[in-house]
Design a protein around this motif. Structure first.
Motif, PDB file in Angstrom:
ATOM      1  N   ALA A 132       1.710  14.091  17.328  1.00  0.00           N
ATOM      2  CA  ALA A 132       1.153  12.786  16.426  1.00  0.00           C
ATOM      3  C   ALA A 132       0.641  13.588  15.197  1.00  0.00           C
ATOM      4  CB  ALA A 132       0.412  12.203  17.147  1.00  0.00           C
ATOM      5  N   LEU A 133      -0.216  14.827  15.549  1.00  0.00           N
ATOM      6  CA  LEU A 133      -1.016  15.449  14.606  1.00  0.00           C
ATOM      7  C   LEU A 133      -0.168  16.249  13.575  1.00  0.00           C
ATOM      8  CD1 LEU A 133      -3.807  16.473  13.200  1.00  0.00           C
ATOM      9  CD2 LEU A 133      -3.606  18.433  14.740  1.00  0.00           C
ATOM     10  N   ALA A 134       1.267  16.620  14.134  1.00  0.00           N
ATOM     11  CA  ALA A 134       2.042  17.347  13.225  1.00  0.00           C
ATOM     12  C   ALA A 134       2.793  16.016  12.305  1.00  0.00           C
ATOM     13  CB  ALA A 134       3.197  17.843  14.208  1.00  0.00           C
ATOM     14  N   SER A 135       2.809  15.205  12.693  1.00  0.00           N
ATOM     15  CA  SER A 135       3.375  13.994  11.885  1.00  0.00           C
ATOM     16  C   SER A 135       2.462  13.562  10.860  1.00  0.00           C
ATOM     17  CB  SER A 135       3.981  12.864  12.831  1.00  0.00           C
ATOM     18  OG  SER A 135       4.419  11.770  12.303  1.00  0.00           O
ATOM     19  N   LEU A 136       1.333  13.138  11.245  1.00  0.00           N
ATOM     20  CA  LEU A 136       0.163  12.719  10.309  1.00  0.00           C
ATOM     21  C   LEU A 136       0.019  13.984   9.294  1.00  0.00           C
ATOM     22  CD1 LEU A 136      -2.136  10.886   9.751  1.00  0.00           C
ATOM     23  CD2 LEU A 136      -3.689  12.103  11.279  1.00  0.00           C
ATOM     24  N   ASN A 137       0.034  15.149   9.652  1.00  0.00           N
ATOM     25  CA  ASN A 137      -0.245  16.140   8.717  1.00  0.00           C
ATOM     26  C   ASN A 137       0.919  16.453   7.728  1.00  0.00           C
ATOM     27  OD1 ASN A 137      -2.945  17.077   9.279  1.00  0.00           O
ATOM     28  ND2 ASN A 137      -2.326  18.457  10.666  1.00  0.00           N
ATOM     29  N   ALA A 138       1.960  16.274   8.231  1.00  0.00           N
ATOM     30  CA  ALA A 138       3.167  16.278   7.368  1.00  0.00           C
ATOM     31  C   ALA A 138       3.269  15.134   6.339  1.00  0.00           C
ATOM     32  CB  ALA A 138       4.449  15.963   8.127  1.00  0.00           C
ATOM     33  N   ASP A 139       3.016  13.773   6.681  1.00  0.00           N
ATOM     34  CA  ASP A 139       2.680  12.879   6.065  1.00  0.00           C
ATOM     35  C   ASP A 139       1.733  12.859   4.960  1.00  0.00           C
ATOM     36  OD1 ASP A 139       3.539  10.239   4.901  1.00  0.00           O
ATOM     37  OD2 ASP A 139       3.187   9.421   6.701  1.00  0.00           O
ATOM     38  N   LEU A 140       0.491  13.471   5.192  1.00  0.00           N
ATOM     39  CA  LEU A 140      -0.618  13.618   4.421  1.00  0.00           C
ATOM     40  C   LEU A 140      -0.061  14.495   3.537  1.00  0.00           C
ATOM     41  CD1 LEU A 140      -3.775  13.534   6.713  1.00  0.00           C
ATOM     42  CD2 LEU A 140      -3.162  12.037   4.814  1.00  0.00           C
ATOM     43  N   ASP A 141       0.428  15.480   3.897  1.00  0.00           N
ATOM     44  CA  ASP A 141       0.837  16.726   2.634  1.00  0.00           C
ATOM     45  C   ASP A 141       1.878  16.022   1.672  1.00  0.00           C
ATOM     46  OD1 ASP A 141      -0.770  18.589   4.071  1.00  0.00           O
ATOM     47  OD2 ASP A 141       1.234  19.574   5.044  1.00  0.00           O
ATOM     48  N   LYS A 142       2.962  15.192   2.244  1.00  0.00           N
ATOM     49  CA  LYS A 142       3.831  14.524   1.355  1.00  0.00           C
ATOM     50  C   LYS A 142       3.185  13.471   0.535  1.00  0.00           C
ATOM     51  CE  LYS A 142       6.347  11.070   3.010  1.00  0.00           C
ATOM     52  NZ  LYS A 142       7.335  10.154   3.586  1.00  0.00           N
ATOM     53  N   THR A 143       2.074  12.835   1.205  1.00  0.00           N
ATOM     54  CA  THR A 143       1.461  11.821   0.144  1.00  0.00           C
ATOM     55  C   THR A 143       0.629  12.556  -0.917  1.00  0.00           C
ATOM     56  OG1 THR A 143       1.310  10.577   2.088  1.00  0.00           O
ATOM     57  CG2 THR A 143      -0.540  10.158   0.196  1.00  0.00           C
ATOM     58  N   VAL A 144       0.078  13.770  -0.619  1.00  0.00           N
ATOM     59  CA  VAL A 144      -0.575  14.633  -1.583  1.00  0.00           C
ATOM     60  C   VAL A 144       0.224  15.089  -2.556  1.00  0.00           C
ATOM     61  CG1 VAL A 144      -1.956  16.513  -2.057  1.00  0.00           C
ATOM     62  CG2 VAL A 144      -2.921  15.193   0.031  1.00  0.00           C
ATOM     63  N   ASP A 145       1.330  15.289  -2.069  1.00  0.00           N
ATOM     64  CA  ASP A 145       2.099  16.218  -3.077  1.00  0.00           C
ATOM     65  C   ASP A 145       2.704  15.250  -4.053  1.00  0.00           C
ATOM     66  OD1 ASP A 145       1.981  18.601  -1.835  1.00  0.00           O
ATOM     67  OD2 ASP A 145       4.126  18.548  -0.971  1.00  0.00           O
ATOM     68  N   GLY A 146       3.286  13.803  -3.381  1.00  0.00           N
ATOM     69  CA  GLY A 146       3.699  12.854  -4.394  1.00  0.00           C
ATOM     70  C   GLY A 146       2.620  12.208  -5.169  1.00  0.00           C
ATOM     71  N   ALA A 147       1.234  12.139  -4.651  1.00  0.00           N
ATOM     72  CA  ALA A 147       0.222  11.963  -5.608  1.00  0.00           C
ATOM     73  C   ALA A 147      -0.006  12.846  -6.926  1.00  0.00           C
ATOM     74  CB  ALA A 147      -0.811  11.708  -4.899  1.00  0.00           C
ATOM     75  N   GLN A 148       0.187  14.214  -6.556  1.00  0.00           N
ATOM     76  CA  GLN A 148      -0.124  15.356  -7.514  1.00  0.00           C
ATOM     77  C   GLN A 148       1.149  14.984  -8.732  1.00  0.00           C
ATOM     78  OE1 GLN A 148      -2.534  17.621  -7.705  1.00  0.00           O
ATOM     79  NE2 GLN A 148      -1.741  17.834  -9.770  1.00  0.00           N
ATOM     80  N   ARG A 149       2.192  14.948  -8.011  1.00  0.00           N
ATOM     81  CA  ARG A 149       3.134  14.514  -9.298  1.00  0.00           C
ATOM     82  C   ARG A 149       3.173  13.435 -10.019  1.00  0.00           C
ATOM     83  NH1 ARG A 149       6.460  15.926  -4.730  1.00  0.00           N
ATOM     84  NH2 ARG A 149       6.853  14.048  -4.453  1.00  0.00           N
ATOM     85  N   GLN A 150       2.946  12.365  -9.361  1.00  0.00           N
ATOM     86  CA  GLN A 150       2.545  11.206 -10.230  1.00  0.00           C
ATOM     87  C   GLN A 150       1.369  11.263 -11.118  1.00  0.00           C
ATOM     88  OE1 GLN A 150       4.731   8.674 -10.074  1.00  0.00           O
ATOM     89  NE2 GLN A 150       3.416   7.672 -11.946  1.00  0.00           N
ATOM     90  N   PHE A 151       0.264  11.882 -10.587  1.00  0.00           N
ATOM     91  CA  PHE A 151      -0.805  11.981 -11.532  1.00  0.00           C
ATOM     92  C   PHE A 151      -0.342  12.981 -12.643  1.00  0.00           C
ATOM     93  CE2 PHE A 151      -4.423  14.562 -12.651  1.00  0.00           C
ATOM     94  CZ  PHE A 151      -5.424  13.452 -13.095  1.00  0.00           C
ATOM     95  N   THR A 152       0.336  13.938 -12.252  1.00  0.00           N
ATOM     96  CA  THR A 152       0.673  15.012 -13.628  1.00  0.00           C
ATOM     97  C   THR A 152       1.703  13.992 -14.585  1.00  0.00           C
ATOM     98  OG1 THR A 152       0.508  16.787 -12.090  1.00  0.00           O
ATOM     99  CG2 THR A 152       1.871  17.161 -14.034  1.00  0.00           C
ATOM    100  N   ALA A 153       2.680  13.251 -13.980  1.00  0.00           N
ATOM    101  CA  ALA A 153       3.432  12.435 -14.735  1.00  0.00           C
ATOM    102  C   ALA A 153       2.805  11.647 -15.837  1.00  0.00           C
ATOM    103  CB  ALA A 153       4.424  12.036 -13.968  1.00  0.00           C
ATOM    104  N   GLY A 154       1.773  11.245 -15.183  1.00  0.00           N
ATOM    105  CA  GLY A 154       0.957   9.996 -15.758  1.00  0.00           C
ATOM    106  C   GLY A 154       0.446  10.491 -16.854  1.00  0.00           C
ATOM    107  N   ILE A 155      -0.273  11.780 -16.848  1.00  0.00           N
ATOM    108  CA  ILE A 155      -1.104  12.378 -17.994  1.00  0.00           C
ATOM    109  C   ILE A 155      -0.021  12.912 -18.742  1.00  0.00           C
ATOM    110  CG2 ILE A 155      -2.143  14.729 -18.458  1.00  0.00           C
ATOM    111  CD1 ILE A 155      -3.917  12.594 -17.016  1.00  0.00           C
TER     112      ILE A 155
END
Length: 176
Positions: A132-155
């Motif tokens: 469960a931790l491996a799944s959660l951490n992978a999803d959090l990493d994916k969420t952070v990466d997606g949010a970073q890309r979206q933030f950069t694209a917004g700027i």
């Protein structure tokens, strides 16, 4: 003079439309993109802190610490609720909440078994916890990466809109 007024009016109108797009992009970055990025990064740290605290409690034989860890888990859930309230993040917040619960329940149970506060096979709960931790951490990493890309694209979109506004204003001034 009439043609100049028309050209000026069209240039001003185009500039206003482009500037409005820039304002929309800035607003989205402020109200969605940055909060998602900030919350996702904080959640990554919070989840790691819960795991570290559980490990420390077991290592030190500190049964009382489990209450503090429970309070940390409540804070993680509150942050997950805050994420779900950001526009467009309800599904992400619900999924991460489910994944956190899937991790935390066996993690706490494992700690309680190892601290002899409940009966059971720690290996069975540790296996569930790790998966469960491996799944959660992978999803959090994916969420952070997606949010970073979206933030950069917004700027970048905001910068482009500001540049386009400037170009439209200069072009209309030159045409007049």
């Amino acid at each position: 003079p009439v043609i100049s007024a028309i050209i000026f009016g069209l240039g001003a109108g185009a500039s206003a439309v482009i500037a409005n797009g820039a304002l929309d992009s800035i607003t989205t970055t402020e109200q969605v993109d940055y909060p998602v990025l900030d919350t996702a990064k904080a959640l990554t740290l919070d989840v790691a802190a819960v795991g570290d605290a559980l490990t420390d409690a077991v290592t030190e034989g500190d049964k009382a610490r489990l209450d503090q860890i429970g309070e940390q888990a409540v804070k993680v859930r509150a942050r997950l609720d805050a994420l779900a309230k950001i526009p467009g993040q309800q599904a992400t917040g619900a999924r991460l909440t489910r994944e956190f619960d899937d991790y935390y329940a066996p993690a706490l149970s494992s700690a309680r078994i190892m601290l002899e506060m409940e009966q059971g096979d720690p290996q069975a709960t540790v296996g569930k916890m790790q998966a469960a931790l491996a799944s959660l951490n992978a999803d959090l990493d994916k969420t952070v990466d997606g949010a970073q890309r979206q933030f950069t694209a917004g700027i970048a979109a905001s910068q482009d809109s500001v540049r386009n506004t400037l170009v439209a204003m200069i072009a209309s001034a030159l045409a007049v």
